[in-house]
Scaffold this motif. Sequence first.
Motif, short mmCIF file in Angstrom:
data_model
loop_
_atom_site.label_atom_id
_atom_site.label_comp_id
_atom_site.label_asym_id
_atom_site.label_seq_id
_atom_site.Cartn_x
_atom_site.Cartn_y
_atom_site.Cartn_z
N TRP A 140 5.74 9.07 -0.49
CA TRP A 140 5.03 7.99 -0.51
C TRP A 140 5.35 7.11 0.62
O TRP A 140 6.62 6.82 0.88
CB TRP A 140 5.14 7.05 -1.69
N THR A 141 4.45 6.60 1.45
CA THR A 141 4.64 5.68 2.70
C THR A 141 4.54 4.50 1.85
O THR A 141 3.61 4.29 0.83
CB THR A 141 3.84 5.97 3.86
N VAL A 142 5.10 3.37 2.56
CA VAL A 142 5.14 2.19 1.98
C VAL A 142 4.84 1.26 3.27
O VAL A 142 5.21 1.09 4.05
CB VAL A 142 6.36 1.64 1.41
N SER A 143 3.61 0.34 2.85
CA SER A 143 3.22 -0.72 3.97
C SER A 143 3.03 -1.94 3.34
O SER A 143 2.60 -1.95 2.22
CB SER A 143 1.79 -0.04 4.40
N VAL A 144 3.41 -2.94 4.15
CA VAL A 144 3.14 -4.38 3.80
C VAL A 144 2.69 -5.09 5.00
O VAL A 144 2.83 -4.59 5.84
CB VAL A 144 4.71 -4.91 3.28
N PRO A 145 2.25 -6.44 4.67
CA PRO A 145 1.75 -6.95 5.78
C PRO A 145 2.65 -7.49 7.05
O PRO A 145 3.89 -7.43 6.87
CB PRO A 145 1.35 -8.36 5.13
N ASP A 146 2.30 -7.79 7.94
CA ASP A 146 3.28 -8.13 9.23
C ASP A 146 4.25 -9.12 8.91
O ASP A 146 3.42 -10.20 8.10
CB ASP A 146 2.23 -8.54 10.45
N VAL A 171 0.77 -1.12 0.05
CA VAL A 171 0.04 0.09 0.04
C VAL A 171 1.00 1.23 0.10
O VAL A 171 1.72 1.53 0.91
CB VAL A 171 -0.84 -0.19 1.02
N PHE A 172 0.54 2.23 -0.99
CA PHE A 172 1.45 3.40 -0.80
C PHE A 172 0.56 4.44 -0.90
O PHE A 172 -0.72 4.36 -1.16
CB PHE A 172 1.96 3.56 -2.60
N ARG A 173 0.84 5.49 0.06
CA ARG A 173 0.00 6.53 0.41
C ARG A 173 1.01 7.98 0.66
O ARG A 173 2.07 7.78 0.76
CB ARG A 173 -0.38 6.14 1.71
N CYS A 174 0.21 8.93 -0.04
CA CYS A 174 0.72 10.12 -0.16
C CYS A 174 -0.05 11.23 0.54
O CYS A 174 -1.42 11.03 0.78
CB CYS A 174 1.27 10.36 -1.61
#
Length: 235
Positions: free
Chosen positions: A126-132, A6-9
């Motif tokens: 951009w923040t970068v989010s991945v699963p645990d 998930v990329f967020r800005c």
Amino acid sequence: MTVEIVFRCPPEWDDILPRPIPGRDGLPDWLRAMPGQAHSVPLDQDVRTVKQCPPFIDAMGGGWLMPLLCDVSVDADCSFSWDWDLPVSSLDRLTRAPIAQHPSAQLDGVPFAAPGMAALKFNSAWTVSVPDGWSVLFTHPVNRFDLPFRTLTGIVDCDAFSHGFVHFPALWTDRDWTGTLPKGTPVAQLWPVPRGITARFGTLDGDHVGQVEETLDLIGDARGGYRKNHRAHNR
């Protein structure tokens, strides 16, 4: 296994920022233009080029490419400038500059950093989010030695650091390069990597011997043996 990134800005910049793209969508023009075969003088025959090498292509086309945020001009003295009129963001601590400088002293003792080489940081919005349980490997865009910089490689635990901005330290390696790096130029390539991987060692005996022989036959009997028999198709 499908892993979602998930990329967020900042919402104020959502319609302005170039977005990260899959590696396959950012293959360079030189790769598309190069021939699939070339003549080898020592062998006196035509050979396949790396354009027909699946591991080479799959590495370049894998992961996600992080973009340069705007056009950046580079002068002969390795000075960088840009003209980018961003609206004010509610995240007042987020830099609006596409590039920052690292103190060169941070590279003292690093064998691949020549004295006086510009040490950069490509900023990301951009923040970068991945699963645990997953981290993210960030590195220089694969096989992109045509770029006038080299992004350094790092791993970030983006399951926990999912609301922080990962920026990309780099070395400006081509001191003769001048011009404009266009908005969207890939400055890093990323892959999610699982943590907690273990290893064990064994010998090629028993059924493994036959499997090795079968594999060698499949890739040796016809051109494209790896691609036809072993390459994954769900990329």
